[in-house]
Design an enzyme around this catalytic site. Structure first.
Site, short mmCIF file in Angstrom:
data_model
loop_
_atom_site.label_atom_id
_atom_site.label_comp_id
_atom_site.label_asym_id
_atom_site.label_seq_id
_atom_site.Cartn_x
_atom_site.Cartn_y
_atom_site.Cartn_z
N SER A 280 0.72 -1.10 -0.12
CA SER A 280 0.10 -0.06 -0.04
C SER A 280 0.73 1.30 -0.14
O SER A 280 1.66 1.35 -1.07
CB SER A 280 -1.00 -0.10 1.32
OG SER A 280 -1.91 0.98 0.94
N HIS B 169 -8.13 -4.86 -1.04
CA HIS B 169 -7.10 -4.28 -0.87
C HIS B 169 -6.14 -5.05 0.31
O HIS B 169 -4.86 -4.90 0.25
CB HIS B 169 -7.21 -2.73 -0.06
CG HIS B 169 -5.93 -1.90 -0.12
ND1 HIS B 169 -5.39 -1.45 -1.14
CD2 HIS B 169 -5.27 -1.39 0.82
CE1 HIS B 169 -4.29 -0.83 -0.75
NE2 HIS B 169 -4.41 -0.61 0.42
N ASP C 281 -10.47 -4.13 -5.37
CA ASP C 281 -9.59 -3.36 -4.46
C ASP C 281 -10.49 -1.63 -4.31
O ASP C 281 -10.53 -1.09 -5.27
CB ASP C 281 -8.46 -2.74 -4.80
CG ASP C 281 -7.35 -2.06 -3.65
OD1 ASP C 281 -8.13 -1.28 -2.86
OD2 ASP C 281 -6.12 -2.30 -3.46
#
Length: 200
Positions: free
Chosen positions: A102, A183, A152
């Site tokens: 991320s 995610h 996501d």
């Protein structure tokens, strides 16, 4: 100011540079790295930006909207840390693989695009386009695995595909895989990443 980090020597030339996600710490990705390649050295870094009291590697203006000036500054800062670490820990930067999740994946992508001399490649878990660099660096000697979540909610798949194309245009050996999840990370991510590590 020193970067808070963990250093664990390995038994091969490979080093994983671990870069956590928002709210994480330098401990988050240790078990993942040991699963991917237990012989690799580990350099795991804590992000130095704060977002509502949580650790990040650079600031954002809103969800998915980055503070590009801060990103460029923090990328240079991380690159300088890597150059110092290469001397301190006797690393071969061409053997360093960033493993970022991320926010950590986004600064790893930025590092490749802006300061590619600091990495040999990267495993980018849920990364998006961090910025549009003014200069197109040659990435023909870099190897990147980009893993995206099909559904996501934070990172549109089209954006990840644009990032993959940016790497491809720069000559990078890019492998982009889409995993049937959001995610979060899954066993499929780990299996693909482990196979990618074993193939080099």
């Amino acid at each position: 100011m020193e970067h808070i980090h963990i250093w664990q020597p390995g038994t091969t030339r490979r080093t994983f540079l671990l870069l956590h996600g928002t709210g994480g710490t330098e401990h988050d990705l240790l078990s993942l790295a040991e699963t991917l390649d237990p012989s690799a050295a580990i350099l795991s870094v804590r992000g130095r930006s704060q977002d509502e009291g949580t650790n990040r590697f650079f600031r954002r203006l809103a969800e998915g909207v980055f503070d590009v000036e801060d990103l460029i500054e923090k990328t240079a800062d991380l690159a300088d840390f890597m150059l110092d670490a290469s001397t301190r820990y006797k690393l071969e930067l061409s053997e360093v693989i960033a493993v970022g999740y991320s926010n950590g994946a986004n600064i790893a992508a930025s590092l490749l695009l802006l300061r590619p001399e600091c990495l040999g490649g990267a495993i980018l878990l849920r990364a998006m386009v961090p910025l549009e660099p003014a200069e197109r660096k040659d990435l023909s000697n870099k190897r990147v695995l980009l893993l995206s979540g099909e559904s996501d909610p934070i990172l549109p798949l089209a954006n990840a595909r644009t990032l993959a194309e940016m790497f491809k245009e720069r000559g990078c050996d890019i492998q982009h895989e889409v995993v049937p999840t959001g995610h979060n990370l899954t066993r499929a991510d780990v299996a693909i990443a482990k196979a990618w590590c074993q193939s080099s």
